[in-house]
Write a protein that holds these residues in place. Structure first.
Motif, short mmCIF file in Angstrom:
data_model
loop_
_atom_site.label_atom_id
_atom_site.label_comp_id
_atom_site.label_asym_id
_atom_site.label_seq_id
_atom_site.Cartn_x
_atom_site.Cartn_y
_atom_site.Cartn_z
N ASP A 217 51.89 10.42 1.30
CA ASP A 217 51.22 10.23 0.01
C ASP A 217 50.39 11.49 -0.30
O ASP A 217 49.53 11.86 0.51
N PRO A 218 50.63 12.14 -1.44
CA PRO A 218 49.87 13.36 -1.76
C PRO A 218 48.36 13.14 -1.77
O PRO A 218 47.59 14.09 -1.56
N ALA A 219 47.92 11.90 -2.02
CA ALA A 219 46.48 11.64 -2.10
C ALA A 219 45.86 11.34 -0.74
O ALA A 219 44.64 11.26 -0.63
N ALA A 220 46.67 11.16 0.30
CA ALA A 220 46.14 10.78 1.61
C ALA A 220 45.43 11.97 2.26
O ALA A 220 45.81 13.13 2.08
N ASP A 221 44.38 11.68 3.04
CA ASP A 221 43.63 12.74 3.69
C ASP A 221 44.29 13.13 5.01
O ASP A 221 44.98 12.32 5.64
N ASP A 222 44.04 14.36 5.45
CA ASP A 222 44.69 14.90 6.64
C ASP A 222 44.40 14.07 7.88
O ASP A 222 45.30 13.78 8.68
N SER A 223 43.14 13.70 8.08
CA SER A 223 42.77 13.03 9.32
C SER A 223 43.49 11.70 9.47
O SER A 223 43.94 11.34 10.57
#
Length: 395
Positions: free
Chosen positions: A229-235
């Protein structure tokens, strides 16, 4: 003074160019910003034309000692199971290597470094960053963190953010996908679940691709690639617990999957507007970048490097330097017509969301695999044999 070629970047493309030039007696200096090769999970598929290119130098033999032979690859549906299976053994009459060889990129680089060490006129300068490049009628001057270097020609194999490409004001047209790709590495044996060593799994919600690599144990490792998901954060994406849930979603099992590594990266489809600017040539990711589906990017860069080394060798032995324009024509054409077109299509086949269009794609692949003539044509294209031949045919 003996002819001298500088090479920016000690990845597969840069090291291939160095070895192929050194074998012609040409002095080479490779400049690499890292202090040493590093073993991050990058490309791992080696196609038949690449093995053919490396055979005479002994690189292919060394890779076979480290790699996994994979004659068969699969295209699957996440719900449907195996849609089509393709056997590269059908190409045994046109290549001595009718299979893919799975061997990690850093191991290839290690083999190339070892082979290059046999040539006293070749050197690698680790921890050296190329900062700028200027050229004139007689050569190229490189400004680096370790001082100034002068060479007759320069090959820029310094990656997608190439300083060499930017220094020559060469465009890099294309696009970046909104989603990044997540790679999960696990020792779980997906072969026991019926997956081929290379498998592509279509799904309108979450496609994936699976590949086995040798790793450091006889059992090897599997890498599974998912879109994110492009909105998901890296961690959250890189979290091992979340990664394990993704694997459970693919194939539920009673026990947990062991996750040994996660990696997240942006994915681009771009081609440089020129592969030659005077005494500067571009190769590998400096010249083109693409999604990894099909395992073509590293191989294509190696083909660039071998082609560039052959032509530079001829020019340094007295051929007209317009021969280098042919390098640009050959490699840039197939970068667009084969590499970009095929890798974009590979992703579209996996992610198609429209039910009618998706069914048509699956039916087309089934029909292709079932027809020997169509299967052979598909294998010639996906093994990169067609693209390699098309480049050679360009005058």
């Amino acid at each position: 003074m003996a002819p001298h070629v500088a090479i920016a970047g000690a990845g597969p493309s840069g090291m291939t160019a160095a070895l192929f030039l050194a074998r012609q007696g040409i002095a080479v200096t490779v400049l690499e910003r890292h202090q040493m090769p590093f073993a991050d999970p990058r490309a791992a598929t080696i196609h038949p034309p690449t093995m053919e290119l490396y055979a005479e130098s002994g690189v292919t033999e060394a890779l076979h000692r480290r790699g996994i032979v994979a004659p068969v690859w699969q295209f699957r549906g996440r719900e449907e199971g195996v849609i089509a299976e393709f056997d590269l053994g059908q190409l045994a009459d046109c290549t001595p290597f009718p299979y893919r060889l799975q061997c990690e990129q850093h191991k290839l680089v290690e083999v190339l470094i070892d082979k290059l060490a046999a040539f006293p006129h070749a050197r690698i300068k680790w921890g050296t960053v190329v900062q700028d490049v200027a050229q004139d009628a007689s050569g190229v001057t490189l400004a680096t963190t370790m001082g100034t270097l002068r060479a007759d020609y320069l090959i820029g194999a310094d990656g997608g953010r190439s300083v060499v490409r930017k220094s020559q004001n060469i465009g890099f047209d294309g696009f970046t996908y909104p989603e990044r790709f997540l790679v999960i590495t696990t020792p779980h044996d997906f072969g026991a679940d019926g997956f081929a060593i290379s498998s592509y799994v279509s799904d309108p919600r979450e496609w994936c691709a699976l590949f086995k690599v040798p790793g450091t144990t006889p059992e090897g490792l599997w890498r599974v690639v998912f879109p994110t998901d492009p909105a998901a954060d890296d961690s959250g994406l890189l979290d091992f617990v979340a990664a394990e849930r993704r694997l459970q979603g693919l194939i539920p099992r009673d026990g947990p999957y062991q996750v040994v590594h996660t990696n997240l990266y942006a994915v681009h489809q771009r081609v440089a507007s020129a592969f030659r600017a005077g005494r500067v040539l571009l190769a590998g990711d400096a010249a083109h970048v693409n999604n990894p589906l099909g395992g073509m990017g590293m191989n294509f860069g190696i083909h660039d490097a071998a082609n560039a080394a052959e032509k530079l060798g001829a020019v340094l032995r007295g051929a007209d330097d317009t021969l280098l324009d042919r390098y640009d024509r050959q490699r840039r054409h197939v970068a667009k017509a084969f590499l970009q077109a095929m890798t974009i299509a590979n992703k579209q086949n996996l992610e198609e969301k429209d039910p009618v269009a998706r069914q048509a794609r699956l039916d087309g692949l089934r029909a292709t695999a079932a027809d020997p003539a169509r299967a052979r044509a598909h294998l010639l294209k996906t093994s990169m044999i067609d693209g390699f031949a098309a480049a050679a045919a360009i005058a």
